[in-house]
Motif scaffolding. Structure first.
Motif, mmCIF file in Angstrom:
data_model
loop_
_atom_site.group_PDB
_atom_site.id
_atom_site.type_symbol
_atom_site.label_atom_id
_atom_site.label_comp_id
_atom_site.label_asym_id
_atom_site.label_seq_id
_atom_site.Cartn_x
_atom_site.Cartn_y
_atom_site.Cartn_z
ATOM 1 N N VAL A 7 -10.974 -22.883 21.656
ATOM 2 C CA VAL A 7 -9.811 -22.319 20.972
ATOM 3 C C VAL A 7 -8.545 -23.016 21.454
ATOM 4 O O VAL A 7 -7.671 -23.376 20.662
ATOM 5 C CB VAL A 7 -9.744 -20.798 21.202
ATOM 6 N N LYS A 8 -8.482 -23.265 22.737
ATOM 7 C CA LYS A 8 -7.296 -23.958 23.279
ATOM 8 C C LYS A 8 -7.208 -25.368 22.735
ATOM 9 O O LYS A 8 -6.142 -25.842 22.389
ATOM 10 C CB LYS A 8 -7.341 -23.990 24.809
ATOM 11 N N ASP A 9 -8.330 -26.061 22.718
ATOM 12 C CA ASP A 9 -8.327 -27.427 22.194
ATOM 13 C C ASP A 9 -7.927 -27.437 20.728
ATOM 14 O O ASP A 9 -7.177 -28.299 20.280
ATOM 15 C CB ASP A 9 -9.709 -28.082 22.348
ATOM 16 N N ARG A 10 -8.481 -26.464 19.973
ATOM 17 C CA ARG A 10 -8.147 -26.385 18.561
ATOM 18 C C ARG A 10 -6.658 -26.112 18.391
ATOM 19 O O ARG A 10 -5.993 -26.735 17.585
ATOM 20 C CB ARG A 10 -8.986 -25.303 17.887
ATOM 21 N N ASP A 11 -6.122 -25.172 19.185
ATOM 22 C CA ASP A 11 -4.684 -24.865 19.104
ATOM 23 C C ASP A 11 -3.859 -26.071 19.533
ATOM 24 O O ASP A 11 -2.795 -26.325 18.998
ATOM 25 C CB ASP A 11 -4.355 -23.661 19.974
ATOM 26 N N ARG A 12 -4.388 -26.791 20.491
ATOM 27 C CA ARG A 12 -3.658 -27.921 21.038
ATOM 28 C C ARG A 12 -3.553 -29.037 20.020
ATOM 29 O O ARG A 12 -2.521 -29.713 19.946
ATOM 30 C CB ARG A 12 -4.346 -28.401 22.300
ATOM 31 N N PHE A 13 -4.585 -29.244 19.251
ATOM 32 C CA PHE A 13 -4.583 -30.357 18.324
ATOM 33 C C PHE A 13 -4.217 -29.948 16.907
ATOM 34 O O PHE A 13 -4.141 -30.792 16.029
ATOM 35 C CB PHE A 13 -5.941 -31.058 18.340
ATOM 36 N N SER A 14 -3.928 -28.694 16.690
ATOM 37 C CA SER A 14 -3.580 -28.280 15.339
ATOM 38 C C SER A 14 -2.165 -28.747 15.003
ATOM 39 O O SER A 14 -1.329 -28.955 15.879
ATOM 40 C CB SER A 14 -3.702 -26.769 15.182
ATOM 41 N N THR A 15 -1.890 -28.901 13.758
ATOM 42 C CA THR A 15 -0.595 -29.387 13.294
ATOM 43 C C THR A 15 0.503 -28.391 13.650
ATOM 44 O O THR A 15 1.584 -28.785 14.094
ATOM 45 C CB THR A 15 -0.641 -29.603 11.772
ATOM 46 N N ALA A 16 0.221 -27.161 13.510
ATOM 47 C CA ALA A 16 1.231 -26.143 13.822
ATOM 48 C C ALA A 16 1.577 -26.168 15.300
ATOM 49 O O ALA A 16 2.744 -26.053 15.683
ATOM 50 C CB ALA A 16 0.724 -24.763 13.405
ATOM 51 N N ALA A 17 0.541 -26.354 16.116
ATOM 52 C CA ALA A 17 0.797 -26.398 17.562
ATOM 53 C C ALA A 17 1.601 -27.630 17.923
ATOM 54 O O ALA A 17 2.505 -27.586 18.760
ATOM 55 C CB ALA A 17 -0.525 -26.366 18.326
ATOM 56 N N ARG A 18 1.248 -28.766 17.288
ATOM 57 C CA ARG A 18 2.004 -29.990 17.586
ATOM 58 C C ARG A 18 3.455 -29.872 17.139
ATOM 59 O O ARG A 18 4.364 -30.301 17.835
ATOM 60 C CB ARG A 18 1.353 -31.174 16.888
ATOM 61 N N ILE A 19 3.682 -29.296 16.002
ATOM 62 C CA ILE A 19 5.057 -29.119 15.501
ATOM 63 C C ILE A 19 5.815 -28.183 16.424
ATOM 64 O O ILE A 19 6.994 -28.405 16.739
ATOM 65 C CB ILE A 19 5.031 -28.596 14.047
ATOM 66 N N LYS A 20 5.102 -27.164 16.869
ATOM 67 C CA LYS A 20 5.767 -26.225 17.782
ATOM 68 C C LYS A 20 6.163 -26.914 19.091
ATOM 69 O O LYS A 20 7.277 -26.762 19.586
ATOM 70 C CB LYS A 20 4.829 -25.049 18.062
ATOM 71 N N VAL A 21 5.250 -27.725 19.637
ATOM 72 C CA VAL A 21 5.539 -28.445 20.893
ATOM 73 C C VAL A 21 6.673 -29.449 20.668
ATOM 74 O O VAL A 21 7.589 -29.569 21.491
ATOM 75 C CB VAL A 21 4.264 -29.131 21.425
ATOM 76 N N LEU A 22 6.601 -30.182 19.553
ATOM 77 C CA LEU A 22 7.672 -31.147 19.253
ATOM 78 C C LEU A 22 9.012 -30.437 19.078
ATOM 79 O O LEU A 22 10.048 -30.923 19.522
ATOM 80 C CB LEU A 22 7.341 -31.939 17.987
ATOM 81 N N GLY A 23 9.006 -29.289 18.440
ATOM 82 C CA GLY A 23 10.241 -28.524 18.268
ATOM 83 C C GLY A 23 10.812 -28.070 19.599
ATOM 84 O O GLY A 23 12.020 -28.138 19.831
ATOM 85 N N GLU A 24 9.915 -27.635 20.491
ATOM 86 C CA GLU A 24 10.380 -27.211 21.828
ATOM 87 C C GLU A 24 10.948 -28.386 22.608
ATOM 88 O O GLU A 24 11.980 -28.277 23.271
ATOM 89 C CB GLU A 24 9.223 -26.557 22.596
ATOM 90 N N GLN A 25 10.259 -29.530 22.517
ATOM 91 C CA GLN A 25 10.748 -30.722 23.220
ATOM 92 C C GLN A 25 12.098 -31.175 22.658
ATOM 93 O O GLN A 25 13.009 -31.540 23.387
ATOM 94 C CB GLN A 25 9.724 -31.851 23.122
#
Length: 162
Positions: A7-25
């Motif tokens: 689940v973590k890997d899936r969340d980590r590589f999902s588009t929504a998760a990446r956008i969220k991380v990029l937005g935070e950065q």
């Protein structure tokens, strides 16, 4: 645990998760740049400018009175010095007055300055042979009237007393 890791890997590589991380950065970078910009911005705030203006006006307002105060203190010390000199002169005159009350002192002054003798004494005048060479430097005074010479002597004595 393997299921949780998937689940973590899936969340980590999902588009929504990446956008969220990029937005935070991106938000962190924007926040850092804003704080740097604010730090680089002029440190002179409105309050600081007002404080500087008030201090400058106080300095300008107090400059003339302080100059007057220092000048008056100098005048006071000068007058105190003159008063001390006058007090010293008064003491000397009191001493002279006390000496003039003594008859022996008066007789000595009369002998020295007026060349007086008591009856029965013989006075002698010693003539200096070099005196003719060392005449008075003021030769013009002999051609003037006696009262002019007297008045000049009074003026010179008055100037030397001041």
């Amino acid at each position: 645990m393997a299921k949780g890791a998937k689940v973590k890997d899936r969340d980590r590589f999902s588009t929504a998760a990446r956008i969220k991380v990029l937005g935070e950065q991106t938000a962190a970078r924007v926040y850092r740049s804003q704080t740097k910009r604010q730090a680089r911005r002029s440190r002179l705030t409105g309050r600081a400018a007002l404080l500087v203006l008030v201090l400058c006006s106080l300095v300008v307002a107090l400059a003339y009175p302080m100059r007057q105060y220092v000048s008056q203190r100098a005048d006071i010390s000068d007058q105190q010095r003159k008063a001390a000199a006058a007090q010293k002169a008064v003491e000397q005159l009191r001493d002279e007055k006390a000496r003039l009350q003594d008859d022996a002192y008066i007789k000595r002054l009369a002998r020295e300055h007026l060349h007086m003798q008591f009856p029965g004494e013989t006075g002698f005048t010693v003539v200096d042979p070099d005196a003719a060479k060392n005449r008075r430097a003021d030769k013009g005074a002999t051609s003037r009237a006696w009262h002019s010479n007297l008045w000049d002597g009074v003026d010179k004595a008055d100037r030397s007393a001041n």
